[in-house]
Design a protein around this motif. Structure first.
Motif, PDB file in Angstrom:
ATOM      1  N   THR A   1       0.873  -1.171   0.000  1.00  0.00           N
ATOM      2  CA  THR A   1       0.000   0.000   0.000  1.00  0.00           C
ATOM      3  C   THR A   1       0.912   1.223   0.000  1.00  0.00           C
ATOM      4  O   THR A   1       1.243   1.778   1.044  1.00  0.00           O
ATOM      5  N   TRP A   2       1.307   1.635  -1.196  1.00  0.00           N
ATOM      6  CA  TRP A   2       2.370   2.628  -1.358  1.00  0.00           C
ATOM      7  C   TRP A   2       1.889   4.051  -1.141  1.00  0.00           C
ATOM      8  O   TRP A   2       2.691   4.958  -0.919  1.00  0.00           O
TER       9      TRP A   2
ATOM     10  N   GLN B   1      -0.082   0.932  -9.021  1.00  0.00           N
ATOM     11  CA  GLN B   1      -1.528   0.909  -9.162  1.00  0.00           C
ATOM     12  C   GLN B   1      -2.130   1.158  -7.775  1.00  0.00           C
ATOM     13  O   GLN B   1      -1.571   1.885  -6.981  1.00  0.00           O
ATOM     14  N   ILE B   2      -3.280   0.573  -7.496  1.00  0.00           N
ATOM     15  CA  ILE B   2      -3.836   0.704  -6.148  1.00  0.00           C
ATOM     16  C   ILE B   2      -2.859   0.107  -5.146  1.00  0.00           C
ATOM     17  O   ILE B   2      -2.657   0.621  -4.053  1.00  0.00           O
ATOM     18  N   THR B   3      -2.249  -1.009  -5.525  1.00  0.00           N
ATOM     19  CA  THR B   3      -1.132  -1.566  -4.765  1.00  0.00           C
ATOM     20  C   THR B   3       0.125  -1.478  -5.630  1.00  0.00           C
ATOM     21  O   THR B   3       0.039  -1.215  -6.829  1.00  0.00           O
ATOM     22  N   MET B   4       1.287  -1.697  -5.010  1.00  0.00           N
ATOM     23  CA  MET B   4       2.550  -1.608  -5.740  1.00  0.00           C
ATOM     24  C   MET B   4       3.038  -3.017  -6.063  1.00  0.00           C
ATOM     25  O   MET B   4       3.786  -3.627  -5.308  1.00  0.00           O
ATOM     26  N   ARG B   5       2.609  -3.514  -7.193  1.00  0.00           N
ATOM     27  CA  ARG B   5       2.982  -4.850  -7.634  1.00  0.00           C
ATOM     28  C   ARG B   5       4.326  -4.840  -8.350  1.00  0.00           C
ATOM     29  O   ARG B   5       4.724  -3.818  -8.917  1.00  0.00           O
TER      30      ARG B   5
ATOM     31  N   TYR C   1      -0.974  11.049   0.708  1.00  0.00           N
ATOM     32  CA  TYR C   1       0.303  10.834   1.397  1.00  0.00           C
ATOM     33  C   TYR C   1       0.937   9.575   0.805  1.00  0.00           C
ATOM     34  O   TYR C   1       0.245   8.706   0.273  1.00  0.00           O
ATOM     35  N   VAL C   2       2.252   9.495   0.869  1.00  0.00           N
ATOM     36  CA  VAL C   2       2.968   8.456   0.119  1.00  0.00           C
ATOM     37  C   VAL C   2       3.987   7.762   1.016  1.00  0.00           C
ATOM     38  O   VAL C   2       5.143   8.180   1.114  1.00  0.00           O
ATOM     39  N   PRO C   3       3.587   6.665   1.685  1.00  0.00           N
ATOM     40  CA  PRO C   3       4.540   5.928   2.513  1.00  0.00           C
ATOM     41  C   PRO C   3       5.787   5.485   1.742  1.00  0.00           C
ATOM     42  O   PRO C   3       6.882   5.437   2.319  1.00  0.00           O
ATOM     43  N   PHE C   4       5.655   5.165   0.467  1.00  0.00           N
ATOM     44  CA  PHE C   4       6.814   4.749  -0.324  1.00  0.00           C
ATOM     45  C   PHE C   4       7.934   5.781  -0.253  1.00  0.00           C
ATOM     46  O   PHE C   4       9.117   5.427  -0.146  1.00  0.00           O
TER      47      PHE C   4
END
Length: 459
Positions: free
Chosen positions: A334-335, A442-446, A360-363
């Motif tokens: 969940t980036w 995307q919605i998740t970071m694959r 906000y961007v945890p990545f």
């Protein structure tokens, strides 16, 4: 005249840095062409931790400092909601616990919480390891030293089976293939719609809409089949599915079948995918950091070949768990996260207003050198006991934070640590020279092309 036109479409907020944008459309053309992460990274280089992107007539405020994220998720949480921001995800999971708000969310959380407290999760360890043993037996038959395979697709199937047996007490192995494919298609299409300048109604028969509708039908079929199979068994049991099937609304009636579907879809679809992604990125990092592999194998060898338990995760597998946590730092599934602004408030020293949104961007926060020494380095020792002292509590949020923190955080950490330990007991996987590693935001970071690994001799 051009600026006046732009200002009428998107009222100026002079004090907030804003990258150069198009008239009327704002930053939508750039977001459509490049995707959100390159646009955010470029703006961050010039404008710092807080800036504004214009999406048509609305503002999207980007907050990249833990202090601002703390305001959004904790201290000023009532000024933010999940209304429009989560509309695309609602196409997949409806009004489940991830997307709902208010009293509906509180009721859903109360129903699900007992299944996810630490004791309940620990009791599921046996099912997790049994299914992992079955998968590793299959790997042993299929893969020899020197063979290569996509570890992400393999882990996706395992994680789906674990979700099925632990939360629903059902063997879903027969539907893993079609479910994984449908979920992949749906996620791609839903994510793509979020970056389009013009979103056509889902009822329009465009190629993308037709693919999405077919995928959603398949996911509905799988989800309703889970519910029907369980109802047919009669005995409800004590797992998550039983909790929702036995729950009653404020009038003493069973929950609406569609709401039960939304909850099952949320845990079934979102729950398996994030764990598989986390482990896939972990094997990418291990495959390029042999010294970490050595330490990991040294620790799991202390188990003398026996199957690890939930207690081992707490007492013996400290480094193994730290490997997973460090992977979640560098590659959080969940980036990013977002909220609607629902009440006028102050954020990062600026006034913001209802109708706009925040991102906000945890990545990026997880790689900020102000909070992490040598942030690009894969260093699991950061997460060994006692090492978090002095770190900003919002500098690491792979599961979000506050009341809306992911309810499955303990589940994911236990499952991921057990699976990682058991694989390390039998295999050593290095990154294939043919691997193509790329993040897909995307919605998740694959991992866009999966993670192609090569089986090596363990010693």
């Amino acid at each position: 005249m051009l600026q006046a036109l732009l200002d009428r479409v998107s009222p100026p907020i002079d004090s907030i840095p804003t990258p150069t944008r198009w008239p009327v459309f704002g930053h939508l053309p750039m977001l459509t062409r490049h995707g959100i992460m390159p646009v955010v990274e470029a703006a961050r280089q010039k404008h710092g931790d807080f800036f504004r992107l214009c999406v048509g007539k609305h503002s999207l405020f980007v907050a990249l400092h833990p202090d601002a994220v703390e305001q959004i998720l904790l201290t000023d949480k009532d000024s933010y909601g999940k209304r429009d921001t989560y509309d695309s995800i609602r196409m997949l999971v409806g009004d489940g616990i991830l997307t709902s708000e208010g009293e509906l969310w509180r009721r859903e959380r109360r129903i699900a919480q007992p299944a996810f407290n630490k004791g309940s999760v620990a009791a599921l360890a046996g099912k997790m390891t049994r299914l992992t043993e079955r998968t590793l037996g299959d790997w042993t038959r299929r893969f020899k030293v020197g063979d290569e395979f996509n570890v992400y697709s393999e882990l996706l199937g395992l994680a789906m089976e674990i979700i099925g047996e632990t939360l629903f007490s059902l063997d879903l192995s027969a539907r893993v293939g079609e479910s994984a494919e449908a979920f992949t298609v749906a996620l791609e299409q839903v994510s793509g719609r979020g970056n389009q300048m013009l979103q056509l109604p889902l009822r329009w028969p465009t190629p993308g809409n037709l693919r999405l509708r077919k995928a959603l039908r398949t996911l509905d079929e799988v989800t309703f089949d889970i519910i029907a199979r369980r109802r047919a068994e009669g005995a409800m049991g004590d797992d998550l599915l039983a909790a929702y099937l036995n729950a009653r609304d404020e009038n003493g009636q069973p929950l609406d079948p569609r709401l039960v579907r939304d909850e099952i879809a949320t845990f079934f679809l979102a729950g398996h995918e994030t764990t598989a992604i986390a482990l896939a990125w972990t094997f990418y990092l291990l495959g390029t950091n042999p010294e970490v592999w050595d330490k990991l194998i040294e620790e799991v060898d202390k188990l003398d070949g026996r199957v690890p338990t939930a207690e081992d995760v707490q007492t013996t597998l400290h480094y193994t768990k730290a490997v997973l946590q460090e992977s979640l730092r560098l590659y959080p599934p969940t980036w990013s996260g977002g909220r609607d602004i629902v009440a006028e408030t102050e954020l990062a020293g600026h006034r913001v207003y209802p109708g706009d949104r925040v991102l906000y961007v945890p990545f990026l926060m997880h790689r900020d050198p102000r909070f992490w020494d040598d942030p690009e380095k894969f260093e699991p020792a950061r997460f060994l006991p006692g090492q978090a002292q002095g770190r900003h509590k919002l500098a690491y949020i792979p599961f979000s934070a506050g009341p809306r923190m992911c309810i499955g955080n303990h589940f994911t950490l236990l499952e991921g640590t057990l699976v990682l330990a058991m694989i390390a007991q039998r295999f050593r996987l290095t990154l294939s020279p043919r691997a193509r590693i790329a993040q897909e935001f995307q919605i998740t970071m694959r991992p866009k092309h999966g993670v192609l690994v090569r089986v090596e001799a363990k010693r």
